[in-house]
Enzyme design. Structure first.
Site, PDB file in Angstrom:
ATOM      1  N   TYR A 147       1.743 -13.715  59.682  1.00  0.00           N
ATOM      2  CA  TYR A 147       1.051 -13.276  60.788  1.00  0.00           C
ATOM      3  C   TYR A 147       0.577 -11.765  60.725  1.00  0.00           C
ATOM      4  O   TYR A 147       1.324 -11.083  60.667  1.00  0.00           O
ATOM      5  CB  TYR A 147       1.924 -13.702  62.053  1.00  0.00           C
ATOM      6  CG  TYR A 147       1.223 -13.276  63.394  1.00  0.00           C
ATOM      7  CD1 TYR A 147      -0.297 -13.273  63.555  1.00  0.00           C
ATOM      8  CD2 TYR A 147       1.813 -13.565  64.345  1.00  0.00           C
ATOM      9  CE1 TYR A 147      -0.946 -12.690  64.671  1.00  0.00           C
ATOM     10  CE2 TYR A 147       1.241 -13.304  65.789  1.00  0.00           C
ATOM     11  CZ  TYR A 147      -0.188 -12.870  65.897  1.00  0.00           C
ATOM     12  OH  TYR A 147      -0.715 -12.710  67.110  1.00  0.00           O
TER      13      TYR A 147
ATOM     14  N   LYS B 212      -1.997 -16.630  59.069  1.00  0.00           N
ATOM     15  CA  LYS B 212      -2.564 -16.239  60.285  1.00  0.00           C
ATOM     16  C   LYS B 212      -3.326 -15.125  60.631  1.00  0.00           C
ATOM     17  O   LYS B 212      -2.746 -14.036  60.407  1.00  0.00           O
ATOM     18  CB  LYS B 212      -1.932 -16.496  61.772  1.00  0.00           C
ATOM     19  CG  LYS B 212      -2.682 -16.273  63.034  1.00  0.00           C
ATOM     20  CD  LYS B 212      -1.965 -16.255  64.092  1.00  0.00           C
ATOM     21  CE  LYS B 212      -2.942 -15.826  65.360  1.00  0.00           C
ATOM     22  NZ  LYS B 212      -1.999 -15.559  66.725  1.00  0.00           N
TER      23      LYS B 212
END
Length: 306
Positions: free
Chosen positions: A144, A173
Site C-alpha cells: 500500500y 495499491k
C-alpha cells in the site's frame, strides 16, 4: 493460480459513537449496505477506517463484525465478497502482530500493508520490510503506497523486485495520484501477472487504471457512492467503456470534495447527510465548517445521492 484482487473495494469507515467507542451495529449495517449496492469487496482498517485509532480488541471485533455481516453474500455475478484487512504499523513486528490477529479471525482473503509512517525509509529498508512481512505469513499481501499521507513511496523498481521474490505479495495499491507511477507498476510487473496485480487507490483514476491493466480499485468514495463506483468496474468488465467513463466522471466531484477538511471527515459527513449514523472522526479531527458542508451537500445533490 494466485489470489487476484479485483473490482471495487471500499476501505470501509469505522463508525464511532460520541464517547469514542466503536459502533459495531452501524458497521454491520454499512457492510451489508455496501455489498447490496454492488461493491466487490470490503476493506476494514484502511486509512479511511482510521486504523490508527483502535486497540487490538477493537481491531479484532471490527474484522469479525464485517466478516459476519456479509457472510454468504455475493457479487452480481455470484462471486464471493473479497475481504482485505489493513495491517499498518511503524515497525515490522507491529505489522506481523496484526497479521497474526487477522489469521486468528480467519475468513480474510488478503492483508494490506501501508509503508511505515513518520520514519523515512530507504528503498532497501522498504524491500526488507515487505519481504520479512511476506515471509511471516501464508496470507496474500497487498503493498500500500500512500505517499501523500506517509511521505514515503515504494519505487516501481522495488515493487517489481518484491513481485519477483515473494509469491504471496499479490498486488500494490497506488494512492499516490500519480498515473505515471501506476503505469510503471504495471509495466515493470507485467511478467509477474500470474500472481501480481495493481489496484488503483485514487478514485478519479479508476477508469484510466483499468484501461492500463489494473484489476480494480480500493475506493474511499465507494462508502458514499457504492453503485456509481461499482459501475465504473462493472460497465468496464461488460465492455461498456462509454458507460464506465461516464460513471467515472460522475464520481469525480465527490473525490475532489474529500480534499475539504481532514481526511476522512468528508466521507463521514457525506454518510451522515445520507442518514447513516456513522458519527465523526475521532479527535483531533473536527467537522467541516458551514461553508464546506454546504458545498458537500450540493455535490451529493448533483450526484443524486441525497
Amino acid at each position: 493460480m494466485a489470489f487476484v484482487p479485483y473490482g471495487i473495494t471500499p476501505p470501509i469507515i469505522t463508525p464511532f459513537r460520541e464517547d469514542g467507542s466503536v459502533d459495531y451495529e452501524t458497521l454491520a449495517m454499512m457492510s451489508k449496505r455496501l455489498v447490496e449496492n454492488g461493491v466487490h469487496g470490503l476493506f476494514p482498517m484502511g486509512t479511511t477506517g482510521e486504523f490508527y485509532a483502535v486497540n487490538d480488541e477493537e481491531f479484532v471485533k471490527i474484522l469479525t463484525t464485517v466478516k459476519d455481516a456479509v457472510a454468504g453474500m455475493t457479487t452480481r455475478k455470484g462471486r464471493p465478497i473479497q475481504l482485505f484487512a489493513g495491517c499498518n504499523h511503524i515497525t515490522t513486528r507491529g505489522v506481523i502482530h496484526l497479521i497474526h490477529l487477522v489469521e486468528q479471525v480467519g475468513g480474510y482473503d488478503a492483508v494490506s500493508v501501508l509503508t511505515p509512517m513518520f520514519i523515512s525509509q530507504t528503498q532497501d529498508e522498504l524491500y526488507t520490510y515487505y519481504k520479512t512481512i511476506a515471509d511471516s505469513t501464508d496470507m496474500p499481501v497487498i503493498l500500500y503506497n500512500n505517499k501523500p499521507k506517509t511521505n514515503v513511496t515504494i519505487a516501481p523498481e522495488t515493487v517489481a523486485q518484491l513481485a519477483r521474490d515473494c509469491a504471496n505479495i499479490v498486488a500494490v495499491k497506488d494512492s499516490t495520484g500519480d498515473m505515471t507511477n501506476s503505469e510503471e507498476y504495471l509495466r515493470l510487473t507485467r511478467d509477474q501477472r500470474d500472481h501480481f496485480n495493481v489496484l488503483m487507490g485514487r478514485d478519479t483514476l479508476i477508469f484510466a487504471a483499468l484501461m492500463y491493466g489494473a484489476t480494480g480499485a480500493i475506493a474511499s468514495c465507494a462508502n458514499v457512492a457504492p453503485r456509481i463506483t461499482a459501475d465504473i468496474y462493472d460497465k468496464w468488465e461488460d465492455g461498456d467503456l462509454a458507460g464506465a467513463l461516464e460513471a467515472q466522471y460522475k464520481l469525480a466531484p465527490l473525490r475532489i470534495a474529500t480534499n475539504m477538511g481532514t481526511f476522512p471527515q468528508t466521507i463521514k459527513e457525506a454518510l451522515v447527510m445520507q442518514g447513516l449514523p456513522v458519527g465523526k472522526c475521532l479527535d483531533p479531527i473536527q467537522e467541516l465548517n458551514a461553508d464546506q458542508k454546504a458545498k458537500l451537500r450540493k455535490v451529493l445533490e448533483d450526484m443524486d445521492l441525497l
